[in-house]
Design an enzyme around this catalytic site. Structure first.
Site, PDB file in Angstrom:
ATOM      1  N   CYS A 113       4.575  -5.750 -13.438  1.00  0.00           N
ATOM      2  CA  CYS A 113       3.103  -5.682 -13.442  1.00  0.00           C
ATOM      3  C   CYS A 113       2.541  -5.501 -14.851  1.00  0.00           C
ATOM      4  O   CYS A 113       1.356  -5.756 -15.080  1.00  0.00           O
ATOM      5  CB  CYS A 113       2.631  -4.555 -12.540  1.00  0.00           C
ATOM      6  SG  CYS A 113       3.196  -4.769 -10.847  1.00  0.00           S
ATOM      7  N   HIS A 258      -4.748  -3.673 -13.789  1.00  0.00           N
ATOM      8  CA  HIS A 258      -3.786  -4.383 -12.953  1.00  0.00           C
ATOM      9  C   HIS A 258      -4.157  -4.165 -11.489  1.00  0.00           C
ATOM     10  O   HIS A 258      -4.449  -3.039 -11.081  1.00  0.00           O
ATOM     11  CB  HIS A 258      -2.374  -3.874 -13.238  1.00  0.00           C
ATOM     12  CG  HIS A 258      -1.399  -4.223 -12.161  1.00  0.00           C
ATOM     13  ND1 HIS A 258      -1.204  -5.523 -11.741  1.00  0.00           N
ATOM     14  CD2 HIS A 258      -0.578  -3.450 -11.400  1.00  0.00           C
ATOM     15  CE1 HIS A 258      -0.311  -5.533 -10.772  1.00  0.00           C
ATOM     16  NE2 HIS A 258       0.082  -4.292 -10.545  1.00  0.00           N
ATOM     17  N   ASN A 288      -1.594  -8.018  -4.577  1.00  0.00           N
ATOM     18  CA  ASN A 288      -1.028  -7.685  -5.892  1.00  0.00           C
ATOM     19  C   ASN A 288      -0.161  -8.865  -6.350  1.00  0.00           C
ATOM     20  O   ASN A 288       0.871  -9.140  -5.745  1.00  0.00           O
ATOM     21  CB  ASN A 288      -0.198  -6.404  -5.741  1.00  0.00           C
ATOM     22  CG  ASN A 288       0.478  -5.967  -7.021  1.00  0.00           C
ATOM     23  OD1 ASN A 288       0.735  -6.763  -7.917  1.00  0.00           O
ATOM     24  ND2 ASN A 288       0.789  -4.689  -7.099  1.00  0.00           N
TER      25      ASN A 288
HETATM   26  N1  ACO Z   1       1.047  -0.758   8.313  1.00  0.00           N
HETATM   27  C1  ACO Z   1       0.982   0.298   9.114  1.00  0.00           C
HETATM   28  N2  ACO Z   1       1.655   1.452   8.871  1.00  0.00           N
HETATM   29  C2  ACO Z   1       2.395   1.493   7.748  1.00  0.00           C
HETATM   30  C3  ACO Z   1       2.491   0.413   6.872  1.00  0.00           C
HETATM   31  C4  ACO Z   1       1.775  -0.755   7.193  1.00  0.00           C
HETATM   32  N3  ACO Z   1       1.783  -1.840   6.410  1.00  0.00           N
HETATM   33  N4  ACO Z   1       3.296   0.769   5.857  1.00  0.00           N
HETATM   34  C5  ACO Z   1       3.695   2.027   6.069  1.00  0.00           C
HETATM   35  N5  ACO Z   1       3.153   2.470   7.229  1.00  0.00           N
HETATM   36  C6  ACO Z   1       3.299   3.762   7.868  1.00  0.00           C
HETATM   37  C7  ACO Z   1       4.527   4.505   7.427  1.00  0.00           C
HETATM   38  O1  ACO Z   1       5.661   4.098   8.151  1.00  0.00           O
HETATM   39  C8  ACO Z   1       4.141   5.932   7.736  1.00  0.00           C
HETATM   40  O2  ACO Z   1       4.349   6.166   9.106  1.00  0.00           O
HETATM   41  P1  ACO Z   1       4.860   7.583   9.640  1.00  0.00           P
HETATM   42  O3  ACO Z   1       3.819   8.573   9.213  1.00  0.00           O
HETATM   43  O4  ACO Z   1       4.943   7.375  11.107  1.00  0.00           O
HETATM   44  O5  ACO Z   1       6.176   7.810   8.965  1.00  0.00           O
HETATM   45  C9  ACO Z   1       2.652   5.980   7.476  1.00  0.00           C
HETATM   46  O6  ACO Z   1       2.212   4.603   7.473  1.00  0.00           O
HETATM   47  C10 ACO Z   1       2.290   6.602   6.158  1.00  0.00           C
HETATM   48  O7  ACO Z   1       3.204   6.111   5.178  1.00  0.00           O
HETATM   49  P2  ACO Z   1       3.086   6.530   3.690  1.00  0.00           P
HETATM   50  O8  ACO Z   1       4.107   5.806   2.904  1.00  0.00           O
HETATM   51  O9  ACO Z   1       3.012   8.017   3.604  1.00  0.00           O
HETATM   52  O10 ACO Z   1       1.657   5.930   3.384  1.00  0.00           O
HETATM   53  P3  ACO Z   1       0.749   6.177   2.156  1.00  0.00           P
HETATM   54  O11 ACO Z   1      -0.507   6.816   2.608  1.00  0.00           O
HETATM   55  O12 ACO Z   1       1.482   6.771   1.022  1.00  0.00           O
HETATM   56  O13 ACO Z   1       0.382   4.677   1.775  1.00  0.00           O
HETATM   57  C11 ACO Z   1       0.986   3.034   0.159  1.00  0.00           C
HETATM   58  C12 ACO Z   1       1.404   3.778   1.413  1.00  0.00           C
HETATM   59  C13 ACO Z   1      -0.252   2.197   0.472  1.00  0.00           C
HETATM   60  C14 ACO Z   1       2.108   2.137  -0.255  1.00  0.00           C
HETATM   61  C15 ACO Z   1       0.636   4.097  -0.905  1.00  0.00           C
HETATM   62  O14 ACO Z   1       1.707   4.969  -1.106  1.00  0.00           O
HETATM   63  C16 ACO Z   1       0.255   3.472  -2.175  1.00  0.00           C
HETATM   64  O15 ACO Z   1      -0.821   2.957  -2.308  1.00  0.00           O
HETATM   65  N6  ACO Z   1       1.166   3.486  -3.181  1.00  0.00           N
HETATM   66  C17 ACO Z   1       0.992   2.810  -4.402  1.00  0.00           C
HETATM   67  C18 ACO Z   1       1.908   1.677  -4.370  1.00  0.00           C
HETATM   68  C19 ACO Z   1       1.312   0.439  -4.922  1.00  0.00           C
HETATM   69  O16 ACO Z   1       0.132   0.265  -5.048  1.00  0.00           O
HETATM   70  N7  ACO Z   1       2.176  -0.425  -5.257  1.00  0.00           N
HETATM   71  C20 ACO Z   1       1.749  -1.649  -5.780  1.00  0.00           C
HETATM   72  C21 ACO Z   1       2.907  -2.316  -6.345  1.00  0.00           C
HETATM   73  S1  ACO Z   1       3.460  -1.506  -7.742  1.00  0.00           S
HETATM   74  C22 ACO Z   1       2.372  -1.814  -8.879  1.00  0.00           C
HETATM   75  O17 ACO Z   1       1.811  -2.850  -8.924  1.00  0.00           O
HETATM   76  C23 ACO Z   1       2.072  -0.732  -9.801  1.00  0.00           C
END
Ligand code: ACO
Length: 331
Positions: A113, A258, A288
């Site tokens: 990224c 980004h 992304n």
């Molecule tokens: N749809 C529905 N439910 C989902 C999905 C989905 N696509 N993905 C995960 N879940 C569920 C999980 O299984 C979990 O279920 P559980 O509570 O029964 O175990 C629940 O949702 C919560 O999961 P978390 O991982 O705790 O969710 P979180 O609130 O942290 O959100 C996310 C996940 C969106 C990935 C968040 O952590 C985030 O925004 N992280 C940043 C990552 C990012 O932006 N990466 C981009 C690529 S890297 C870069 O470009 C820098």
């Protein structure tokens, strides 16, 4: 000393639009979950046969046409991607061939990224040193062919999209134009917090049936860790690069972060105290697109925010590695 100035940006995204509703047919997810957590409404995925270097070629052709340049005018290509068409050579060489410019050097950058900003830093240094005067800097990604499109991979798969954007940069002696500063960082202690294990040369053979079945071929992400680091590192590096240039957040016409996740971009905006009109996001439409995300957003930010010659544009990146950085340019 000359500076590297942006001339224009050409973009290309595949025709196929994949909505959140379509993803619910392949995995247990919902439009509500995706929009609330990431801001993404839809993304583009390639059809079979279309790849990273071809999308880069189409974006580059558009950029050349917009600028009225011929491919033969280019002194060098810098190509940022994590999703090369093949293990080697890098896509810079495939793009060189598609553009029909044998002999023109092609540098491949793989800083995920942050790839576009790592590339911009190299282009800026080449131009300042008088090595080259006209350079094509392209970010292009084909994520869709490498994602786990099942419930198992839903946390990663809903985030990423395919696309390309190509920037033309040229040497300028105009003191009111060009790249003012670029700052880059990396912290490899987090290399496995966002990564794909295989295929890789550490494995012999590099890919096995077991790896495919054990998900080793798919990207894995410690989502919350990525989030926590991104919202600290991006504001920090923007402030640092502004300080180096003797500027302040109020001087920024538009910040293009980004496009990792809309929640990350909004938190960065709040942390820097920027108004809504000072930040541009388009992750809602593209997801992304990693190395393509900053130039893809920048190309839309210029008309959308009414950026004029001499306005201050800030770019900020954070991604796998972890790597991060920021750049300032006068448009
Ligand atoms: N749809 C529905 N439910 C989902 C999905 C989905 N696509 N993905 C995960 N879940 C569920 C999980 O299984 C979990 O279920 P559980 O509570 O029964 O175990 C629940 O949702 C919560 O999961 P978390 O991982 O705790 O969710 P979180 O609130 O942290 O959100 C996310 C996940 C969106 C990935 C968040 O952590 C985030 O925004 N992280 C940043 C990552 C990012 O932006 N990466 C981009 C690529 S890297 C870069 O470009 C820098």
């Amino acid at each position: 000393m000359p500076r590297a100035a942006f001339v224009t940006i050409g973009t290309y995204v595949p025709d196929r639009v994949v909505t959140n509703a379509e993803l619910t047919r392949y995995m247990d997810t919902s439009d509500e979950w995706i929009v609330q957590r990431t801001g993404i409404q839809e993304r583009h995925w390639v059809e079979p046969g279309l790849g990273t270097s071809e999308m880069a070629f189409r974006a580059s052709k558009r950029a050349l046409d917009q600028a009225g340049w011929k491919a033969e005018d280019l002194d060098a290509i810098v190509f940022a991607t994590l999703s090369t068409d093949h293990m080697f050579p890098g896509d810079g060489c495939f793009l060189n061939a598609k553009l029909g410019i044998p002999g023109v050097p092609a540098l491949d950058i793989r800083n995920q990224c942050s790839g576009f900003l790592y590339g911009l830093s190299v282009v800026d240094a080449w131009i300042r040193a008088g090595v080259y005067r006209k350079v094509l800097l392209v970010g292009s990604e084909t994520h869709s062919t490498g994602l786990d499109v099942s419930t198992r991979g839903r946390d990663v798969t809903v985030i990423f999209g395919d696309g390309a954007a190509a920037a033309l940069l040229e040497a300028t002696d105009d003191p009111d134009r060009g790249v003012l500063a670029v700052e880059l960082h990396a912290d490899g202690r987090h290399a496995k917090d966002l990564w794909a294990d295989a295929p890789g040369s550490i494995h012999s053979p590099r890919i096995t049936k077991e790896m495919v079945e054990s998900e080793a071929i798919f990207p894995h992400m410690e989502g919350q860790k990525v989030f926590k680091h991104a919202i600290v590192r991006m504001p920090e590096v923007v402030r640092s690069v502004l300080a180096k240039a003797g500027l302040q957040t109020s001087d920024i016409k538009v910040l293009v972060p980004h496009q990792a996740n809309l929640r990350i971009a909004e938190t960065v905006q709040r942390s820097l105290g920027l108004r809504d009109d000072q930040v541009f996001n388009n992750i809602q439409k593209y997801g992304n697109t990693t190395a393509a995300s900053i130039p893809l957003a920048l190309s839309e930010a210029i008309p959308a925010r009414g950026v004029k010659r001499g306005d201050l544009v800030a770019l900020a990146a954070f991604g796998a590695g972890f790597t991060w950085g920021a750049a300032l340019a006068r448009w």
